[in-house]
Design a protein around this motif. Structure first.
Motif, PDB file in Angstrom:
ATOM      1  N   LYS A 326     -11.749   3.565  -2.780  1.00  0.00           N
ATOM      2  CA  LYS A 326     -11.475   2.455  -1.876  1.00  0.00           C
ATOM      3  C   LYS A 326      -9.999   2.234  -1.585  1.00  0.00           C
ATOM      4  O   LYS A 326      -9.637   1.769  -0.505  1.00  0.00           O
ATOM      5  CB  LYS A 326     -12.092   1.169  -2.428  1.00  0.00           C
ATOM      6  N   GLY A 327      -9.123   2.518  -2.545  1.00  0.00           N
ATOM      7  CA  GLY A 327      -7.716   2.275  -2.277  1.00  0.00           C
ATOM      8  C   GLY A 327      -6.942   1.942  -3.529  1.00  0.00           C
ATOM      9  O   GLY A 327      -7.282   2.393  -4.631  1.00  0.00           O
ATOM     10  N   VAL A 328      -5.886   1.140  -3.371  1.00  0.00           N
ATOM     11  CA  VAL A 328      -4.966   0.848  -4.465  1.00  0.00           C
ATOM     12  C   VAL A 328      -4.691  -0.645  -4.540  1.00  0.00           C
ATOM     13  O   VAL A 328      -4.892  -1.383  -3.573  1.00  0.00           O
ATOM     14  CB  VAL A 328      -3.631   1.614  -4.297  1.00  0.00           C
ATOM     15  N   MET A 329      -4.209  -1.066  -5.702  1.00  0.00           N
ATOM     16  CA  MET A 329      -3.851  -2.469  -5.889  1.00  0.00           C
ATOM     17  C   MET A 329      -2.698  -2.573  -6.879  1.00  0.00           C
ATOM     18  O   MET A 329      -2.714  -1.939  -7.936  1.00  0.00           O
ATOM     19  CB  MET A 329      -5.057  -3.265  -6.392  1.00  0.00           C
ATOM     20  N   LEU A 330      -1.699  -3.361  -6.511  1.00  0.00           N
ATOM     21  CA  LEU A 330      -0.620  -3.691  -7.435  1.00  0.00           C
ATOM     22  C   LEU A 330      -1.021  -4.920  -8.230  1.00  0.00           C
ATOM     23  O   LEU A 330      -1.484  -5.915  -7.649  1.00  0.00           O
ATOM     24  CB  LEU A 330       0.677  -3.973  -6.682  1.00  0.00           C
ATOM     25  N   THR A 331      -0.863  -4.869  -9.546  1.00  0.00           N
ATOM     26  CA  THR A 331      -1.157  -6.033 -10.387  1.00  0.00           C
ATOM     27  C   THR A 331       0.143  -6.621 -10.916  1.00  0.00           C
ATOM     28  O   THR A 331       1.072  -5.897 -11.269  1.00  0.00           O
ATOM     29  CB  THR A 331      -2.071  -5.650 -11.570  1.00  0.00           C
ATOM     30  N   VAL A 332       0.199  -7.938 -10.967  1.00  0.00           N
ATOM     31  CA  VAL A 332       1.378  -8.667 -11.443  1.00  0.00           C
ATOM     32  C   VAL A 332       0.944  -9.558 -12.595  1.00  0.00           C
ATOM     33  O   VAL A 332       0.018 -10.354 -12.450  1.00  0.00           O
ATOM     34  CB  VAL A 332       2.001  -9.513 -10.315  1.00  0.00           C
ATOM     35  N   TRP A 333       1.632  -9.438 -13.736  1.00  0.00           N
ATOM     36  CA  TRP A 333       1.210 -10.174 -14.931  1.00  0.00           C
ATOM     37  C   TRP A 333       2.233 -11.231 -15.331  1.00  0.00           C
ATOM     38  O   TRP A 333       2.627 -11.364 -16.475  1.00  0.00           O
ATOM     39  CB  TRP A 333       0.926  -9.191 -16.073  1.00  0.00           C
ATOM     40  N   SER A 334       2.652 -11.965 -14.326  1.00  0.00           N
ATOM     41  CA  SER A 334       3.505 -13.132 -14.543  1.00  0.00           C
ATOM     42  C   SER A 334       2.995 -14.222 -13.615  1.00  0.00           C
ATOM     43  O   SER A 334       2.072 -14.002 -12.824  1.00  0.00           O
ATOM     44  CB  SER A 334       4.966 -12.797 -14.211  1.00  0.00           C
ATOM     45  N   GLY A 335       3.627 -15.370 -13.679  1.00  0.00           N
ATOM     46  CA  GLY A 335       3.298 -16.408 -12.727  1.00  0.00           C
ATOM     47  C   GLY A 335       3.782 -16.017 -11.337  1.00  0.00           C
ATOM     48  O   GLY A 335       4.660 -15.149 -11.180  1.00  0.00           O
ATOM     49  N   ALA A 336       3.222 -16.655 -10.324  1.00  0.00           N
ATOM     50  CA  ALA A 336       3.603 -16.328  -8.952  1.00  0.00           C
ATOM     51  C   ALA A 336       5.083 -16.597  -8.703  1.00  0.00           C
ATOM     52  O   ALA A 336       5.775 -15.791  -8.067  1.00  0.00           O
ATOM     53  CB  ALA A 336       2.739 -17.121  -7.974  1.00  0.00           C
TER      54      ALA A 336
END
Length: 375
Positions: A326-336
């Motif tokens: 399906k594709g790719v996703m960047l994950t962020v593991w901090s607050g916005a």
């Protein structure tokens, strides 16, 4: 060609037809052809909603992001279970600002609440087990005042007991409410890094097959969503054999939950995260019949590698297999806000080349989603 033998003409005609009909098998595609170009991050705090919506409008949309996974957890003013709210939470009107921006730009919203695992973090117990301690899979394991890893209890994060007769009545209330307010058709249940499952001291789970327990919980959540024509997304690490692959206990399973891959419904979307290398496990998930999304974090070369792999998978596959990548996703593991602070400093910096050497999610974001930057 008029002087060629008739058999040769027929052969050339057949070859031409094959090239036309099957050209998609080798036709090169671009990043924007990927069905999922995703971004996953914690939902903003109440006072950061307007800033986050501006980021959606000014940065996510121009870069072609079309899926936004938001970790909401208990950061919403739940009406069904107000006892589970954080102290400061998003209101319905706050969420509608995000929904409105997503709707304007054609971004699919996928709200997330961590189910099963991640019911604690370090020295803090999560709201669910704090309010409903009877749901704890390992009540005999105390949350330490000063958390350290590793520890003799093997405590990373607490889990709820998937066989407790009342737990799903509570968590499904939250799931239904968050899907409604976000006007979402898909829900992310997390379910990563589940180390506590089938504990020997649990009166319900003790002695049971961990793979069957994990598969049962995935299926129960999936079935609840399916009745509403909604779709389940989960992280993929518990479905990978950590020992055979050498991937280990974090990005794969070392407690035998990996066999659940053959026990869960095939319509579950797998978010396959790897942060150190662009491991080729999406191929395994696709061959098992799952839709799969490759997920990266702070190493730009991993995110770019996953993007290139996904384009390659979709270019050189059968028609049946291609659609599962399906594709790719960047994950962020901090607050916005922490991410936005870093991102804004990065894009405004004069010494961009030096900052490119830093392993941070905002660098990966630019490298992955800016076509010029990623070449």
């Amino acid at each position: 060609m008029k002087n060629l033998p008739s058999k040769t003409l027929v052969f050339c005609a057949i070859l031409l037809i094959q090239l036309v009909v099957f050209r998609g098998w080798s036709q090169q595609i671009s990043f924007t052809d990927l069905p999922v170009r995703g971004f996953a991050i914690a939902a903003p705090q109440k006072d950061g909603v307007d800033r986050f919506v501006k980021f959606m409008d000014d940065e996510l949309t121009p870069r072609g992001v079309n899926v936004l996974v938001l970790r909401v957890d208990f950061n919403y003013a739940y009406e069904s279970h107000p006892e589970l709210r954080n102290e400061e939470v998003l209101s319905k009107s706050d969420v509608k600002k995000i929904v409105s921006s997503a709707s304007r730009h054609g971004i699919k919203l996928v709200p997330q609440i961590n189910l099963l695992g991640h019911q604690s973090w370090a020295s803090s117990l999560g709201n669910l087990l704090k309010e409903y301690p009877e749901f704890d899979e390992t009540p005999h394991v105390a949350i330490p005042e000063n958390y350290e890893w590793p520890n003799e209890d093997g405590l990373y994060c607490k889990s709820y007991c998937p066989l407790h007769p009342e737990v799903h009545g509570v968590v499904f209330d939250l799931v239904d409410e968050i899907l409604t307010v976000f006007e979402a058709d898909d829900f992310h249940a997390g379910m990563d890094e589940v180390f506590y499952i089938g504990d020997d001291q649990c009166p319900r789970c003790g002695g049971r097959d961990k793979a069957e327990l994990f598969a049962g919980e995935v299926s129960k959540i999936r079935n609840h969503l399916k009745m509403q024509d909604k779709r389940l997304w989960i992280w993929g690490d518990r479905l990978i054999d950590g020992k055979t692959t050498g991937i280990g206990m974090w990005e794969a399973s070392m407690n035998n939950t990996h066999r659940a891959i053959d026990m869960i419904p095939k319509d579950v979307v797998i978010c396959d995260w790897h942060y150190e290398r662009p491991d080729q496990t999406p191929v395994m998930f696709a061959m098992k019949g799952f839709d799969v999304i490759s997920c990266s974090w702070r190493k730009p070369e991993v995110g770019v590698g996953q993007k290139e792999d996904m384009i390659r998978y979709r270019t050189h596959q059968t028609r049946e297999m291609r659609e599962r990548f399906k594709g790719v996703m960047l994950t962020v593991w901090s607050g916005a806000d922490a991410f936005l602070d870093g991102f804004e400093s990065y894009v405004q910096a004069d010494n961009k080349e030096k900052m490119d050497e830093v392993e941070e999610p905002w660098v990966t974001f630019v490298r992955m989603f800016d076509e010029k930057a990623s070449k």
